[in-house]
Design an enzyme around this catalytic site. Structure first.
Site, short mmCIF file in Angstrom:
data_model
loop_
_atom_site.label_atom_id
_atom_site.label_comp_id
_atom_site.label_asym_id
_atom_site.label_seq_id
_atom_site.Cartn_x
_atom_site.Cartn_y
_atom_site.Cartn_z
N TYR A 178 0.83 -1.21 0.00
CA TYR A 178 0.00 0.00 0.00
C TYR A 178 0.86 1.26 0.00
O TYR A 178 0.65 2.17 -0.81
CB TYR A 178 -0.92 -0.01 1.22
N ASP A 203 1.08 6.76 10.56
CA ASP A 203 2.00 5.65 10.84
C ASP A 203 3.38 5.89 10.25
O ASP A 203 4.34 5.22 10.62
CB ASP A 203 1.43 4.33 10.31
N ASP A 253 -1.79 15.10 10.11
CA ASP A 253 -2.69 14.06 10.60
C ASP A 253 -3.51 14.62 11.74
O ASP A 253 -2.99 15.34 12.59
CB ASP A 253 -1.91 12.83 11.07
N ASP A 267 -6.60 18.96 11.20
CA ASP A 267 -7.48 18.47 10.14
C ASP A 267 -6.92 18.84 8.77
O ASP A 267 -6.58 19.99 8.52
CB ASP A 267 -8.87 19.09 10.33
N GLY A 268 -6.83 17.85 7.89
CA GLY A 268 -6.27 18.09 6.56
C GLY A 268 -7.09 19.07 5.75
O GLY A 268 -6.55 19.88 4.98
N ASP A 310 -3.51 9.75 2.46
CA ASP A 310 -3.52 8.38 3.00
C ASP A 310 -4.58 8.33 4.08
O ASP A 310 -4.30 8.35 5.27
CB ASP A 310 -2.14 8.05 3.55
N SER A 311 -5.83 8.26 3.65
CA SER A 311 -6.94 8.36 4.60
C SER A 311 -7.52 6.99 4.90
O SER A 311 -7.35 6.03 4.13
CB SER A 311 -8.04 9.25 4.03
N ASP A 370 -11.29 4.97 5.67
CA ASP A 370 -12.50 4.94 4.87
C ASP A 370 -13.38 6.17 5.15
O ASP A 370 -13.23 6.83 6.19
CB ASP A 370 -13.27 3.65 5.15
#
Length: 301
Positions: A74, A99, A119, A150-151, A168-169, A171
């Site tokens: 991923y 991460d 993030d 918040d993005g 890279d969110s 769902d």
């Protein structure tokens, strides 16, 4: 230090069972050696456990985010098709990805001079630094800076700055819901310099074709080029996950890498990505091509 044994509602009789509202009727189960961390952050339920066969596993709100065994598929594929499609990606923004895995891949490109991560949840970064060291090692790089927030809000104050934005969110439920809306794609577009590129988590063609079609439809209104690609990964629902790539440059051909490294360098730098995989990731089965086509020409392209 408390000696109380950690528990979690998704773990029973030595097995973790995933709970995801977006894939009803199916569930991923992973055998657990031990629970390492349980926390209710300001935004979500955070779980880390050591598995029997997949290494350490990070779970948010009952949904697997990464495992040490297969995360590279991923991380590499949301990153490298985008960066290898840009002639000189100097400034890269990662939204989500606490991460550190996407950052790890971004800084493999020597052209990158600045890598910013935004993030919303500091708990993900903190926990990953402790339990996912092969991913969070990226935070030590001097090119990396971190913004907790918040993005969506972060992008509203940025214009014409980044060369590549990677979202890279998780769902589109809970904290990540706003990242699947047309307004968010507008903000990403406006934050990009001329020729800028976007790569976002694009869900699974086996499960989410209506959502993929919806996002591609407004992405194609906002960008002259928008494509869907995918990778295989055992611990994501149905064993696949997709990506939506957009470019402000109408000449961008995502299906052919613009830049290359040697095959020897590919083997050294990447576990999954190579130039052939890059090309192949855009080759879609007929049911997907038909479902996401905007007209008959797209269906036969």
């Amino acid at each position: 230090m408390s000696s109380t044994k950690l528990t979690h509602p998704n773990i029973s009789n030595g097995w973790f069972r995933e709970s995801g509202a977006m894939w009803p009727g199916q569930s991923m189960n992973i055998e657990v050696n031990q629970i390492l961390h349980v926390e209710k952050s300001k935004f979500q339920d955070v779980l880390v456990f050591e598995s029997k066969t997949y290494g350490n596993v990070l779970v948010l709100d009952g949904v697997i985010q990464v495992t040490e065994r297969d995360e590279f598929s991923y991380q590499e594929m949301i990153t490298h098709p985008a960066l290898f499609s840009h002639p000189h990606p100097e400034r890269v923004l990662v939204i989500g990805g606490g991460d550190g895995g996407v950052l790890r891949e971004v800084i493999k490109h020597p052209q990158v001079k600045e890598a910013v991560l935004c993030d919303i949840d500091e708990a993900v970064i903190r926990v990953s630094k402790k339990y996912l060291p092969n991913m969070s090692v990226s935070y030590a790089d001097p090119k990396v800076s971190v913004h907790i927030g918040d993005g969506f809000d972060f992008l509203q104050n940025r214009r014409d700055y980044f060369d590549v934005i990677i979202t890279d969110s998780s769902d589109p439920v809970g904290p990540a819901e706003s990242l699947y809306q047309a307004r968010y794609y507008e903000l990403m577009r406006d934050a990009l310099r001329d020729g800028g590129i976007v790569s976002t988590q694009g869900e699974c063609q086996w499960l989410h074709l209506p959502l993929i079609k919806e996002v591609l439809t407004f992405a194609r209104r906002l960008f002259p080029v928008a494509e869907y690609a995918y990778t295989t990964i055992p611990t994501y629902p149905s064993g696949q996950i997709g990506f939506i790539l957009c470019s402000k440059n109408k000449e961008t051909n995502f299906k052919e890498p613009l830049r290359h490294v040697s095959p020897e360098q590919e083997l050294k730098l990447f576990k999954y990505y190579n130039a052939d995989i890059h090309r192949a990731s855009f080759v879609l089965p007929n049911f997907t091509r038909l479902a996401i086509a905007t007209d008959s020409a797209n269906a036969t392209a």
